[in-house]
Design a protein around this motif. Sequence first.
Motif, PDB file in Angstrom:
ATOM      1  N   PRO A 477       0.847  -1.211   0.000  1.00  0.00           N
ATOM      2  CA  PRO A 477       0.000   0.000   0.000  1.00  0.00           C
ATOM      3  C   PRO A 477       0.878   1.255   0.000  1.00  0.00           C
ATOM      4  CG  PRO A 477      -0.792  -1.584   1.619  1.00  0.00           C
ATOM      5  CD  PRO A 477       0.528  -2.117   1.118  1.00  0.00           C
ATOM      6  N   LEU A 478       0.434   2.287  -0.659  1.00  0.00           N
ATOM      7  CA  LEU A 478       1.134   3.557  -0.855  1.00  0.00           C
ATOM      8  C   LEU A 478       1.930   3.553  -2.150  1.00  0.00           C
ATOM      9  CD1 LEU A 478       2.083   6.390   0.291  1.00  0.00           C
ATOM     10  CD2 LEU A 478       4.015   5.187   1.273  1.00  0.00           C
ATOM     11  N   LEU A 479       2.607   2.423  -2.457  1.00  0.00           N
ATOM     12  CA  LEU A 479       3.491   2.394  -3.627  1.00  0.00           C
ATOM     13  C   LEU A 479       2.728   2.520  -4.936  1.00  0.00           C
ATOM     14  CD1 LEU A 479       6.183  -0.309  -2.760  1.00  0.00           C
ATOM     15  CD2 LEU A 479       6.283   2.168  -2.473  1.00  0.00           C
ATOM     16  N   GLU A 480       1.451   2.102  -4.951  1.00  0.00           N
ATOM     17  CA  GLU A 480       0.699   2.167  -6.205  1.00  0.00           C
ATOM     18  C   GLU A 480       0.584   3.595  -6.728  1.00  0.00           C
ATOM     19  OE1 GLU A 480      -2.433   2.396  -2.930  1.00  0.00           O
ATOM     20  OE2 GLU A 480      -0.652   1.194  -3.344  1.00  0.00           O
ATOM     21  N   ASN A 481       0.775   4.578  -5.837  1.00  0.00           N
ATOM     22  CA  ASN A 481       0.712   5.979  -6.257  1.00  0.00           C
ATOM     23  C   ASN A 481       2.029   6.479  -6.847  1.00  0.00           C
ATOM     24  OD1 ASN A 481      -2.043   6.845  -5.244  1.00  0.00           O
ATOM     25  ND2 ASN A 481      -1.158   5.957  -3.393  1.00  0.00           N
ATOM     26  N   PHE A 482       3.077   5.686  -6.720  1.00  0.00           N
ATOM     27  CA  PHE A 482       4.395   6.112  -7.189  1.00  0.00           C
ATOM     28  C   PHE A 482       4.955   5.192  -8.281  1.00  0.00           C
ATOM     29  CE2 PHE A 482       3.815   8.021  -3.086  1.00  0.00           C
ATOM     30  CZ  PHE A 482       4.377   9.281  -3.227  1.00  0.00           C
TER      31      PHE A 482
END
Length: 534
Positions: A477-482
């Motif tokens: 989670p979180l990495l999908e935005n980067f």
Amino acid sequence: MQKKIWASLDPFVEGGNILGRKVANANFLISLLKNNPFDEYHFFLPSKQQIQYVKNFIQKNFEILSSKIKIFSRVQLWSRVQNTNYFCFHLSDCISYFPYLASFRNKVAKNNFPITGTTHSLSYKNFIHAYFSHLWTDWIGNEAIIATSFSGKKVLKNFYAHLSQNYKLEAKYLPPKIVNIPLGIPDIYFSHQDKKNLRKKYNLPLNDPIFIYVGRISHYSKMDILPLLRALSQAQIIIGKPLHLILAGYVDIEQHNLNTIKNLAQNTKINIHLFPNLKEITKIELLQTSDIFLSLSDNIQETFGLSILEAKASKLAIIASHFDGYKELLHHKVDSFLIPIFSPSNDPLLSEIASLLFDNQTHLLVAQQTSFDFSTLVQTIVTLYTNKSLRKKISQKAFEDAHNYKWDNIIQQYFNLWEKLQNVKIPKNKNSHPLNFDFFQIFSHYPTKTIDSSTKIKTSKLGYKIIQKKDFPVIYPLLENFLDLDKIEDILTFFLTPHQIIDYTKTQKSISQIYKTKFSIFWMIKQGFIEIIS
């Protein structure tokens, strides 16, 4: 036609006990959405809990606007501002993110949207670091701190002057502009119920004048109740009958202070009616049971004085301290009586030890050297208690003036400010804030070797399995935005033949595409899908 989109990094609504800051922020949001001047409202929030809390609030109170309200994770901010023209960003305070959002906007955003943020308490010691961050060379002119009082504006200017003088800053290091917009009062305070019926409901005397104090009951962070009780005791002797005082508000954990208040009241025969940690509707009704509002603010943690507006809208005769924002909201002998306040001109020792203490301890040490004109207060209490016509006269004036602070009037001042900031001529500026720093540069001596665009890489055997769909990456989670998830396979296919990183990134068109591509490559090196060629 381009949409007008309002945005924020803050939720504006919070759970927990009733505090002035929370009440002010929630009422701002309610008034904003009630007036509904924008096409969309975007919230970029840092946690799932905040996101869910705001969703629940919108569903309960503004479901009709749900299609216009978008709630994003904070990490989605950078991609959204690159692709969206925002009308403005408004923050619930000027402390946490104000200059950093401006720096981020300067570097990344599609348009140079205005940024505003509101003041609340200004006296916490660590806030001076935030004030230091406000002194910057690269404000572009469409940013504004909204001070709720002129007293608060003066505090900020004093902090900026202190920092500039002591750090010997050049004149080019300036704060953003500061404008004044007061807080508002909800319409519910202007709808009054029958006083005697309310007194019966709360088991209060039906005919005697009743004093009331509403606010946090804490000698550390708000008004010290004990001197007020002593003044009431002296006035009671002159009046010749027991007085009734309602104490209503959030109670801090210092239970011994409550016991001290109760013991003093018992010794002086003052009838205290205590309502701790009450709901908003209870507070409103208790104000309407009362006749005389007392608030002898002596704590620098207070900036505006929301309870003063609540008392004015409740049509009470007001006795308050000539202090902070109070003296801007009240007019002596017109809609209130203001009691002079005294404090030392300085305290060099406290200024040194304050950084080693908790803020509530510092506030207490300042407040315990701040006093009111005791004899004037006693006489004013006697005068208002015994003069019903005077009470009626000044309470009516207070009630009339309170209408100027209805949220529908106050929110219009925000709209006017945001429109005005739209018309500021904006210079080109891509400079970062000096308190922002590159983590990889600061810690560049930690790794064995650093990677850059010239580094030669190739897809590994593990990476080839990803291409063949024989293995699958795990995405935290979180990495999908980067990560550029749609291009993972394309990147791996490209680097089946060894290339420098720049050979792929130069094919990307936008800054966001280049960043996501680089992040994806570095992440795939970490996961073993890509290898560095020595």
